[in-house]
Enzyme design. Sequence first.
Site, PDB file in Angstrom:
ATOM      1  N   ARG A  70       0.895  29.426 -17.251  1.00  0.00           N
ATOM      2  CA  ARG A  70       1.060  29.598 -18.685  1.00  0.00           C
ATOM      3  C   ARG A  70       2.502  29.879 -19.019  1.00  0.00           C
ATOM      4  O   ARG A  70       3.208  30.546 -18.254  1.00  0.00           O
ATOM      5  CB  ARG A  70       0.185  30.746 -19.174  1.00  0.00           C
ATOM      6  N   SER A  96       2.482  35.083  -8.679  1.00  0.00           N
ATOM      7  CA  SER A  96       1.423  35.931  -8.128  1.00  0.00           C
ATOM      8  C   SER A  96       1.060  35.613  -6.687  1.00  0.00           C
ATOM      9  O   SER A  96      -0.076  35.212  -6.377  1.00  0.00           O
ATOM     10  CB  SER A  96       0.210  35.859  -9.040  1.00  0.00           C
ATOM     11  N   ASP A 142       1.631  39.497 -10.825  1.00  0.00           N
ATOM     12  CA  ASP A 142       0.716  39.643 -11.977  1.00  0.00           C
ATOM     13  C   ASP A 142       0.145  41.057 -12.105  1.00  0.00           C
ATOM     14  O   ASP A 142      -0.111  41.535 -13.215  1.00  0.00           O
ATOM     15  CB  ASP A 142      -0.415  38.592 -11.960  1.00  0.00           C
TER      16      ASP A 142
HETATM   17  C1  BGC Z   1      -1.798  37.365  -4.191  1.00  0.00           C
HETATM   18  C2  BGC Z   1      -1.260  38.460  -5.092  1.00  0.00           C
HETATM   19  C3  BGC Z   1      -1.813  38.309  -6.485  1.00  0.00           C
HETATM   20  C4  BGC Z   1      -3.323  38.181  -6.455  1.00  0.00           C
HETATM   21  C5  BGC Z   1      -3.926  38.004  -7.836  1.00  0.00           C
HETATM   22  C6  BGC Z   1      -3.295  37.261  -4.301  1.00  0.00           C
HETATM   23  O1  BGC Z   1      -3.769  36.167  -3.587  1.00  0.00           O
HETATM   24  O2  BGC Z   1      -1.428  37.598  -2.854  1.00  0.00           O
HETATM   25  O3  BGC Z   1       0.155  38.450  -5.117  1.00  0.00           O
HETATM   26  O4  BGC Z   1      -1.427  39.428  -7.237  1.00  0.00           O
HETATM   27  O5  BGC Z   1      -3.698  37.095  -5.660  1.00  0.00           O
HETATM   28  O6  BGC Z   1      -3.418  36.887  -8.484  1.00  0.00           O
END
Ligand code: BGC
Length: 465
Positions: A82, A150, A203
């Site tokens: 997004r 993320s 995130d």
């Molecule tokens: C990632 C994280 C992320 C989470 C939620 C995980 O697979 O390693 O960095 O915060 O997913 O998106």
Amino acid sequence: MVAAEEAAVIAEQVVAALREECATPASRLDEVAAAMADEMAAGLAEEGGSKIKMIVSYVDNLPNGSEEGLFYALDLGGTNFRVLRVQLAGKERRVVKRETREVSIPPHLMSGNSSELFGFIASALAKFVEDEGHSAVFSDKQRELGFTFSFPVRQTSITSGTLIKWTKAFSIDDAVGEDVVAELQTAMEKQGLDMRVSALINDTVGTLAAGSYYDEDVVVGVILGTGSNAAYVEKANAIPKLEGELPKSGNMVINTEWGNFSSSCLPITEYDQALDKESLNPGEQIFEKLISGMYLGEIVRRVLLKISSRCSIFGNVDLIKLNTHFILRTPDISAMHHDQTPDLRIVAEKLADNLKITGTSLETRKMVVEICDIVTRRSARLAAAGIVGILRKIGRGTPGHNRKSVVAIDGGLYEHYTEFRQCLESTLTELLGEDASKSVAVRLANDGSGLGAALIAAAHSQYLR
Ligand code: BGC
């Protein structure tokens, strides 16, 4: 015994074994919470001290409402990304305008090469900016962006970090070990987009920031969506691995990366083991594979496959569907789990549409609902134990502790899967105890990660100096 009865007995044996292996009595969850808190401490002590990376986010102050100006955010972490434009107007007026555009990422880009992925993202961002037309605000100023990325990143500052590994459905080898901000910056330059990344965040950190923007009691941010993870506010002096001068605020936001937690106290079944072995990242993200939205439907599929290999309860099944990985998605199991029709019509539809299983008896459909329930309850209860582990680590939610602690949660699993959400919340009360749980609240921080990135970008604007 007639064949149908015999099949039902065999199927029930499989379900009974699943029920037993997925059991999460409070005693076991207490062990999980304690192990989580121990691993957190080990990860803070030294780099590589634990499977949980406990990443220093370089966010030492959460937004306080005074942020002002027009900022952009880019939120990348799932099958969609997004772009946002957010107008912040200070303490009284807060977010006066927020525009969002969501773009789905073509699957081939999730396993292609890095410049293609970042090129695709930068071109969508350039288009978003172009569509706003001429903006007087930026005639003498550079646009600034908060980048929510993320995945586990070793941050080197608030504006840089190298990708440790991919998770979820991503696997782009040439990006591992590279600075994701530099990659995005290069891709933006190629698009002729003059924009500066002023913050790189996870995130969970965005969710924590957006949560605390509206409620200063928010101390933990959790994502329960495709993937799962949590961030929280830690005392800087409780982070031995933190180098250099301690931040003035005395605090530091830590991105736990709890998805990679693993412990002998986790209830792991043969289905989880097989899922892990055949995944894009075997041996990694074990906790995430037990609790997050990407995997719940897939675990259920594996159980159904086992049942159909042992007996004929599903009739003559076309095994092609039932053998297809990820064909049953978490929204499907959520729909089946919440089916309130007397004859479980929705379950029948989902089985027919996704797996080509038709003509099941009501008893068989009830069994399918139970399998969804077993898998989802385990997930929600483990997620609650993880949250309790964090609260214990920071001394919150304990008896006699009156200070309010709010956990901001974002992600489709929590937002849309009611049974999951209710189970997580009641498990929190069960584990904390009636009394202590009065000081703990859970809130949905819808779309927190994008807003959080814009807020943190504002707090680190080059024009503030
Ligand atoms: C990632 C994280 C992320 C989470 C939620 C995980 O697979 O390693 O960095 O915060 O997913 O998106």
